[in-house]
Design an enzyme around this catalytic site. Structure first.
Site, short mmCIF file in Angstrom:
data_model
loop_
_atom_site.label_atom_id
_atom_site.label_comp_id
_atom_site.label_asym_id
_atom_site.label_seq_id
_atom_site.Cartn_x
_atom_site.Cartn_y
_atom_site.Cartn_z
N ARG A 50 56.82 27.34 39.32
CA ARG A 50 56.21 26.07 39.73
C ARG A 50 56.10 25.10 38.55
NH1 ARG A 50 50.46 26.28 42.65
NH2 ARG A 50 49.76 26.65 40.52
N LYS A 149 52.32 19.43 39.65
CA LYS A 149 51.02 19.74 39.04
C LYS A 149 50.98 19.01 37.70
CE LYS A 149 48.16 23.81 38.81
NZ LYS A 149 46.95 23.18 39.28
N GLU A 182 43.83 19.33 51.42
CA GLU A 182 43.31 20.47 50.66
C GLU A 182 42.00 20.05 50.01
OE1 GLU A 182 45.88 21.42 47.35
OE2 GLU A 182 46.26 19.32 46.94
N1 PXG Z 1 45.41 22.45 45.05
C1 PXG Z 1 45.32 21.79 43.89
C2 PXG Z 1 45.34 20.31 43.89
C3 PXG Z 1 45.24 22.51 42.70
O1 PXG Z 1 45.18 21.86 41.53
C4 PXG Z 1 45.31 24.57 43.97
C5 PXG Z 1 45.42 23.80 45.12
C6 PXG Z 1 45.39 26.05 44.09
O2 PXG Z 1 46.64 26.52 43.65
P1 PXG Z 1 46.82 27.96 42.99
O3 PXG Z 1 48.24 28.03 42.65
O4 PXG Z 1 45.93 27.98 41.78
O5 PXG Z 1 46.40 28.95 43.99
C7 PXG Z 1 45.20 23.93 42.73
C8 PXG Z 1 45.01 24.75 41.51
C9 PXG Z 1 39.91 24.20 39.01
C10 PXG Z 1 41.34 23.86 38.83
O6 PXG Z 1 39.12 23.93 38.07
C11 PXG Z 1 42.32 24.21 39.77
C12 PXG Z 1 43.65 23.82 39.54
C13 PXG Z 1 43.92 23.13 38.44
C14 PXG Z 1 42.95 22.81 37.55
C15 PXG Z 1 41.67 23.17 37.71
O7 PXG Z 1 39.55 24.73 40.06
N2 PXG Z 1 44.76 24.05 40.32
#
Ligand code: PXG
Length: 290
Positions: A50, A149, A182
């Site tokens: 990713r 991301k 989301e």
């Molecule tokens: N949606 C968004 C917008 C994200 O940034 C997820 C879903 C979940 O994806 P994963 O691959 O982690 O299951 C993310 C994850 C936090 C934090 O503090 C989370 C993310 C990035 C930075 C901080 O919860 N990304």
């Protein structure tokens, strides 16, 4: 703490980047948040795929191969002697001039931090999170694709501020059309009549790694899960809601806009998935070479 920057393992006090790095000047870069459990990095390859796809989408050349990146990540965790924790991996456009032009940045920078993280106190996992619908929308794919991301998370931060100002823990973000995308850093799932649905990525959801893992778990447990475009109505009328994300893992959402979801407590399917996810996370992953 030892931090990896561009091939070097530095002490925290020496781990610094230039004020001319376009990652700082413009949010020009990409990142991943990755967890490791019991000395193994969870879904490392999926996270790196990713990362490289996000980089490719913004025309950013990562100055190392995916295999070298995996090795650097494993070594950073090992250098910190941690068995359970959270990795923040960043690739910035690198040092450039005071102008947008990315061609003025000769080399991207790679930063890897291995630390620990606790997003919510333990009782939140038992009681669930309160959610609000925020006014800040997920950006449309007509601007930057929400699948990238990127280092610019202001939209999500604005949404988080709205949630906190409303006295809630998380915000449900809608897309431009008003469909559920989301939460600020988590994907969302709705349970009704024993069946589970989640918005498709084209609704503006990030293609979450935890989302995938939990979908695999549901397939194994015989719980039907489908991707479906949804509105807030599906959340208001759900039996259960849960969120998935690397940092939050699997956690219940128990109200939306002050309306209880189901009983207003984490439901049985959510609790089962929390348990199964913990087992899964502790039983797979790339072993750290301590
Ligand atoms: N949606 C968004 C917008 C994200 O940034 C997820 C879903 C979940 O994806 P994963 O691959 O982690 O299951 C993310 C994850 C936090 C934090 O503090 C989370 C993310 C990035 C930075 C901080 O919860 N990304």
């Amino acid at each position: 703490m030892k931090i990896y920057i561009d091939g070097q393992m530095l002490d925290e006090k020496d781990a610094k980047i230039s004020v001319f790095d376009h990652g700082l000047l413009y949010g020009d870069g990409v990142f991943e948040g990755i967890r490791f459990y019991s000395g193994r990095i969870f879904r490392l390859e999926q996270h790196l795929v990713r990362l490289y796809e996000s980089a490719r989408a913004i025309a950013l050349t990562i100055p190392m191969t995916i295999e070298e990146m995996a090795e650097a990540t494993l070594k950073t965790v090992a250098a910190n002697g941690l068995r359970d924790g959270y990795i923040r991996l960043l690739v910035t456009r690198g040092v450039g001039t005071l102008g947008l032009d990315p061609d003025r940045c000769p080399k991207a920078s790679v930063i890897i931090i291995a630390a620990t993280i606790a997003l919510y106190p333990r009782e939140r996992y038992e009681q669930g999170l309160t959610l609000i619908t925020c006014a800040t929308r997920r950006p449309t794919p007509a601007s930057l694709s929400p699948r990238v991301k990127s280092l610019n998370y202001l939209n999500n931060i604005m949404a988080k501020i709205e949630a906190k100002q409303a006295g809630c823990e998380e915000a449900v973000m809608l897309n431009e059309q008003g469909y559920v995308a989301e939460c600020t850093g988590d994907n969302i799932f709705v349970v009704k009549g024993g069946k589970v649905t989640t918005p498709p990525t084209y609704s503006g959801a990030l293609d979450g790694i935890t989302r995938h893992a939990v979908m695999e778990l549901m397939a194994k447990l015989g719980i039907e899960c489908r991707e479906e475009v949804m509105t807030r109505h599906e959340i208001y009328t759900a039996d259960e809601v849960f969120l998935t994300g690397t940092a939050a893992e699997v956690i219940a959402g128990v109200s939306l806009d002050r309306r209880d979801i189901g009983t207003g407590k984490p439901g049985p399917i959510t609790l089962r998935l929390v348990e199964e996810f913990t087992k899964m996370a502790n039983s797979e992953g790339a072993p750290v070479p301590y």
